[in-house]
Design an enzyme around this catalytic site. Structure first.
Site, PDB file in Angstrom:
ATOM      1  N   GLY A 128       1.321   1.883  -6.960  1.00 32.37           N
ATOM      2  CA  GLY A 128       1.019   2.812  -8.036  1.00 32.37           C
ATOM      3  C   GLY A 128      -0.217   2.269  -8.697  1.00 32.37           C
ATOM      4  N   CYS A 129      -0.841   3.091  -9.519  1.00 31.79           N
ATOM      5  CA  CYS A 129      -2.040   2.622 -10.192  1.00 31.79           C
ATOM      6  C   CYS A 129      -1.644   1.593 -11.247  1.00 31.79           C
ATOM      7  CB  CYS A 129      -2.733   3.814 -10.817  1.00 31.79           C
ATOM      8  SG  CYS A 129      -4.421   3.526 -11.232  1.00 31.79           S
TER       9      CYS A 129
END
Ligand SMILES: Cc1ncc(COP(=O)(O)O)c(C=O)c1O
Lengths: 146, 408
Positions: A55-56
């Site tokens: 995920g970011c």
């Protein structure tokens, strides 16, 4: 007679009941945090890049195997809140049949007011993780049928 | 000159969004580095444009088109004045900082950069000032050189001098770092590059709203920024370029507005600035940008700088006492933000709890992954300030962090 309640739905109801006890967000998050801390870690040797869902904002590792017709998931994250929610997902989806996993909608997340964590805009890796869990289930079912 | 606005409550009153609640708490907006909020005047300017002036520009003899063109072109002059460019045709409207950098990388890069050439950037660049150059280098067989940073988040001028060589074709530098707050000594760095005839592009996305920018005094060859970080709308920005350089560069995108004449055999291109502005631009956004500049001018940089510096100082002094808090980015010259990590608590977890308290901060890598790798953190928590922020809001942030620490 109501329709048959699947094992997954039973677990979901359990969690919904557990969360209905919390009066405010603080209590709820404290519970998630403690779940996150309790979650048995994925073995360090399994925290490899091919099990990593990026995920970011936070990282998630997901491992799956098929045992006696049930899918066993283990997972981990570098962020505790993400890990707490993973622990709920695992409680519901691990040790279930591939077909049940493929068919579930996971409505409990919305029910306990944590839907925002499963939104793609959070970019915490959880959306991809759920997708990945279903893909594993699909792959295992294909294997079984082969 | 009319009196400047320097009362924080009066300034806050111009921002409708600042009165809203988030998760049942009054909003504390400390994510201005990502985008600033918009004053009523900017919102009204955009609305007024759509309600009274909307039409396409540069293409109609009818009144609406004439009025819209005049309003849009007035903003170009306003920007020219705001950054003290020599000519208004040196102001190219873009979609934002990223758009401006890509324009230069494609156009300037295509005409100048050859196999074996070098482009120099720093280790604290935003991905927007890394990736376009990587793409260019890949296309042209050129090399991307990276100036390292220190543990404080500063560059070393001596290192910089060493990295500039006969093959360096262009240097692109961030003015103020969005993840560390470092203000780079760009004037000195530009002078050093110019001594060897190397042009310099400045990414001013995090500087333009904090500090007065004079492109002639800096002698910058290119300077880019986004309207949305300076109280204006999203989707519009500015590329300033020196006339000689822009004239020598081939067009970037082809289309309407950027041509003089088109036949199937040959197209001749329009003059500056239109050569680089193909297609219908973000007219409403441009007009909003003008209103954003007016807003900044109505307060003045003296107050803005003093107020934001005071907020940063106060934030550092309050946060410093929190056990287990480590600042990321401790350069001597810094602007408008504090970036930190909490021992044993992931930035994402911190951000989620702060959000529950109505406090908006940015968590993560801030589109500067190399910086995070350098400091060996998964990300940071960043509080970035605008002119409407108050010390009480900083106090709420500090209380919020205390709460976070108790919860984990
Ligand atoms: C230093 C810096 N450069 C470039 C950008 C990209 O700006 P935009 O997304 O408006 O193009 C930003 C925005 O976050 C920034 O902070």
């Amino acid at each position: 007679m109501v329709g048959t309640v699947t094992n997954i739905e039973e677990k979901e109801l359990e969690i919904i009941e557990e969360f209905s006890l919390f009066e405010d967000w603080m209590d709820k998050y404290e519970h998630i945090i403690s779940l996150g801390k309790e979650l048995p870690l994925i073995e360090e040797s399994l925290k490899t890049d091919d099990l990593l869902i990026k995920g970011c904002q936070s990282k998630v590792w997901l491992h799956a195997k098929l045992e006696k017709g049930k899918v066993i998931f283990t997972a981990d994250s570098d962020a505790i809140i993400t890990k707490g929610i993973i622990s709920l997902l695992i409680r519901v989806l691990s040790n279930q049949t591939p077909t049940d996993i493929i068919n579930t909608d996971l409505t409990f997340i919305e029910n306990i007011g944590l839907k925002e964590h499963l939104s793609p805009t959070r970019s915490n890796g959880l959306v991809s993780m759920v997708k990945q869990m279903k893909l594993y289930a699909l792959a295992f079912r294909t294997q079984q049928n082969a | 000159m009319s009196e400047l606005l320097t009362d924080i409550e009066a300034i806050r009153a111009q921002f409708p969004i600042l009165t809203r609640e988030v998760n049942g708490k009054p909003l504390v907006y400390l994510d201005n580095g990502a985008t600033s909020q918009k004053p009523q005047s900017v919102i009204d300017a955009v609305k007024h444009y759509y309600e009274y002036e909307n039409s396409n520009i540069h293409r109609g003899v009818h009144t609406l088109s004439q009025e819209a063109t005049a309003a849009y072109e007035d903003v170009r002059k306003k920007v020219q004045k705001f950054i003290n460019a020599k000519h208004d045709h040196e102001i190219i409207f873009t979609s934002g900082t990223t758009g401006g950098i890509n324009l230069v990388a494609s156009s300037f890069g295509a005409s100048l950069v050859r196999r074996g050439d070098e482009i120099l950037i720093t280790a604290m660049e935003h991905h927007s000032n890394i990736v376009p150059w990587q793409m260019l280098c890949e296309r042209r067989g050129a090399q991307l050189k990276v100036l390292p940073i220190s543990k404080e988040g500063e560059i070393d001028i001596e290192e910089y001098k060493k990295l500039i060589g006969p093959k360096t074709e262009l240097i692109s530098l961030v003015h103020v770092s969005n993840s560390l707050g470092t203000i780079n000594p760009i004037k000195e760095m530009i002078a050093i590059a110019h001594a060897q005839n190397i042009p310099v592009m400045i990414d001013g996305a995090q500087a333009i709203h904090h500090t007065p920018v004079d492109v002639q005094e800096l002698d910058a060859d290119f300077y880019v920024f986004s309207a949305h970080k300076m109280y204006g709308p999203t989707g519009v920005g500015v590329l300033y370029g020196k006339e000689e350089l822009l004239n020598d560069m081939p067009p970037y995108q082809g289309g309407g507005d950027m041509i003089k004449s088109v036949t199937f055999e040959k197209t001749t291109y329009n003059e500056l600035p239109h050569k680089f502005e193909a297609g219908t631009p973000n007219i409403a956004g441009g007009i909003g940008l003008g209103a954003g500049i007016d807003f900044i001018n109505s307060i003045g940089f003296d107050f803005i700088q003093a107020h934001e510096a005071e907020l940063s100082r106060f934030a550092v002094s309050q946060l410093r006492d929190i056990k287990g808090l480590r600042f990321i980015g401790t350069a001597k010259e810094r602007a408008g933000l504090v970036s930190f990590v909490l021992d044993g608590i992931h930035p994402y977890d911190t951000g989620v709890i702060l959000d529950k308290l109505g406090i908006a901060v940015r968590t993560g890598h801030h589109c500067t992954q190399p910086v995070m790798n350098f400091f060996e953190v998964p990300g940071t928590v960043r509080a970035s300030f605008a002119v409407y922020n108050t010390k009480q809001e900083v106090v709420k942030l500090v209380e919020g962090i205390d709460r976070v620490k108790r919860m984990f």
